[in-house]
Design an enzyme around this catalytic site. Sequence first.
Site, PDB file in Angstrom:
ATOM      1  CE1 TYR A  59      -3.465  -2.475  -0.277  1.00 22.25           C
ATOM      2  CE2 TYR A  59      -4.060  -2.073   2.007  1.00 22.25           C
ATOM      3  CZ  TYR A  59      -4.294  -2.705   0.791  1.00 22.25           C
ATOM      4  OH  TYR A  59      -5.350  -3.565   0.671  1.00 22.25           O
ATOM      5  CB  SER A 216     -13.928  -1.676  -2.725  1.00 20.55           C
ATOM      6  OG  SER A 216     -12.615  -1.219  -2.951  1.00 20.55           O
ATOM      7  N   PRO A 217     -16.186  -1.697   0.282  1.00 24.13           N
ATOM      8  CG  PRO A 217     -16.445  -1.134   2.542  1.00 24.13           C
ATOM      9  CD  PRO A 217     -15.392  -1.402   1.498  1.00 24.13           C
ATOM     10  CG  LEU A 218     -18.743   2.744   1.129  1.00 22.77           C
ATOM     11  CD1 LEU A 218     -18.358   4.112   1.690  1.00 22.77           C
ATOM     12  CD2 LEU A 218     -20.199   2.422   1.453  1.00 22.77           C
ATOM     13  N   GLY A 220     -15.399   1.405  -3.650  1.00 26.08           N
ATOM     14  CA  GLY A 220     -14.231   2.282  -3.791  1.00 26.08           C
ATOM     15  C   GLY A 220     -14.620   3.744  -3.956  1.00 26.08           C
ATOM     16  N   GLY A 221     -15.842   4.086  -3.542  1.00 29.61           N
ATOM     17  CA  GLY A 221     -16.308   5.475  -3.656  1.00 29.61           C
ATOM     18  C   GLY A 221     -17.183   5.681  -4.884  1.00 29.61           C
ATOM     19  CG  PHE A 224     -20.564   8.359  -2.211  1.00 31.65           C
ATOM     20  CD1 PHE A 224     -21.692   8.746  -1.509  1.00 31.65           C
ATOM     21  CD2 PHE A 224     -19.783   7.335  -1.706  1.00 31.65           C
ATOM     22  CE1 PHE A 224     -22.030   8.130  -0.324  1.00 31.65           C
ATOM     23  CE2 PHE A 224     -20.109   6.715  -0.519  1.00 31.65           C
ATOM     24  CZ  PHE A 224     -21.228   7.104   0.175  1.00 31.65           C
ATOM     25  CB  THR A 225     -17.492   9.398  -7.754  1.00 35.44           C
ATOM     26  OG1 THR A 225     -17.122   8.005  -7.763  1.00 35.44           O
ATOM     27  CG2 THR A 225     -16.862  10.058  -6.546  1.00 35.44           C
TER      28      THR A 225
END
Length: 306
Positions: A59, A216-218, A220-221, A224-225
């Site tokens: 990472y 990545s439970p969302l 990876g964003g 929203f995007t």
Amino acid sequence: MSYEKRIALHAEGLSLSRLVLGAWRLLSGPEKPDAASVADLINGAIDLGMTSFDHADIYGDYGVEEVFGAGLKHWGGKREQIELITKCDIILKSDVRPANRIKHYDTSAAHIEASVDRSLKNLHTDYIDVLLIHRPDPLMDADETARGLESVVTAGKVRAVGVSNFTPSQFDLLASRLPFPLVTNQIEVSVIHTAALFDGSLDHAQRLRYSPMIWSPLGGGSLFTGDGAQERRVRGALKVAADAAGVVDIAAIAIAWLLRHPARPIPVLGSLKRERLALMAAALDIELERQQWFEILKASTGEDVP
Ligand SMILES: NC(=O)c1ccc[n+]([C@@H]2O[C@H](COP(=O)([O-])OP(=O)(O)OC[C@H]3O[C@@H](n4cnc5c(N)ncnc54)[C@H](OP(=O)(O)O)[C@@H]3O)[C@@H](O)[C@H]2O)c1
């Protein structure tokens, strides 16, 4: 009803906080966080009940563990208050690893042992709670990989081992050579990426009674995007459920949607913003009812179940 604040990874294994904090994005901002701000981040997460932190050697171009480790040193709490998860086997082409000519995987015993030693040093700790093989390696010799994993456990450097992104058959192969169970498979699942619900991954977790960790439970964003039809539909369905639950943040519903699955998934949250983490922690108090869960699934796939 509320979800328990902690969860056993496996019947024979250790427990983690019900929501884990992922460190992948620690170096994504414009400035490298100093030790004091990482210590604040750790304290803030603990205040929210998130005591488990997910890492990987790679990472931040091999930099996150070291920055987090400096924060841990500064933090001054007791090591037993937290759990550290890290991973190995992906080899990046990187300026800091000039010998790497190509991105590849290495599941040899020598690499596992060397990677664990580096992670221990970077994280300023003398043990890792859970070590994961990060990605399936087409050249994995299961006997040898198992030998490497056994050696780091026997040496007391690692408490438990698992895998990430493995198919059930890759998991079973490695498990067949180990004297202890693999305690998790860390896989991608979200209201945007639902494949694991249908490809056998979550069935396998239930069958063997381990809790899968969810990356990545969302999405990876992208929840929203993204402005595709799927994301718009999903945001709409999550908003309806958020209003019904009386929460302001659709991310909390997206996390509650994962928690509702009987495989007992453990979401690994990617935001490092305290206010967002606090909003998502509300998911532990939201139990979606069956039809709400299917409404969100339908919003994701675009169609009724058959
Ligand atoms: N095993 C694997 O192969 C693998 C692969 C990928 C990731 N992981 C692990 O999984 C962890 C989580 O992955 P992820 O970062 O992709 O998770 P995620 O939670 O799906 O996505 C986090 C992203 O969503 C953004 N976001 C936008 N609006 C948000 C809102 N209202 N609430 C919360 N977040 C919002 C965050 O932005 P801000 O940062 O601005 O808040 C952040 O960039 C990683 O840290 C890593 O530990 C593992």
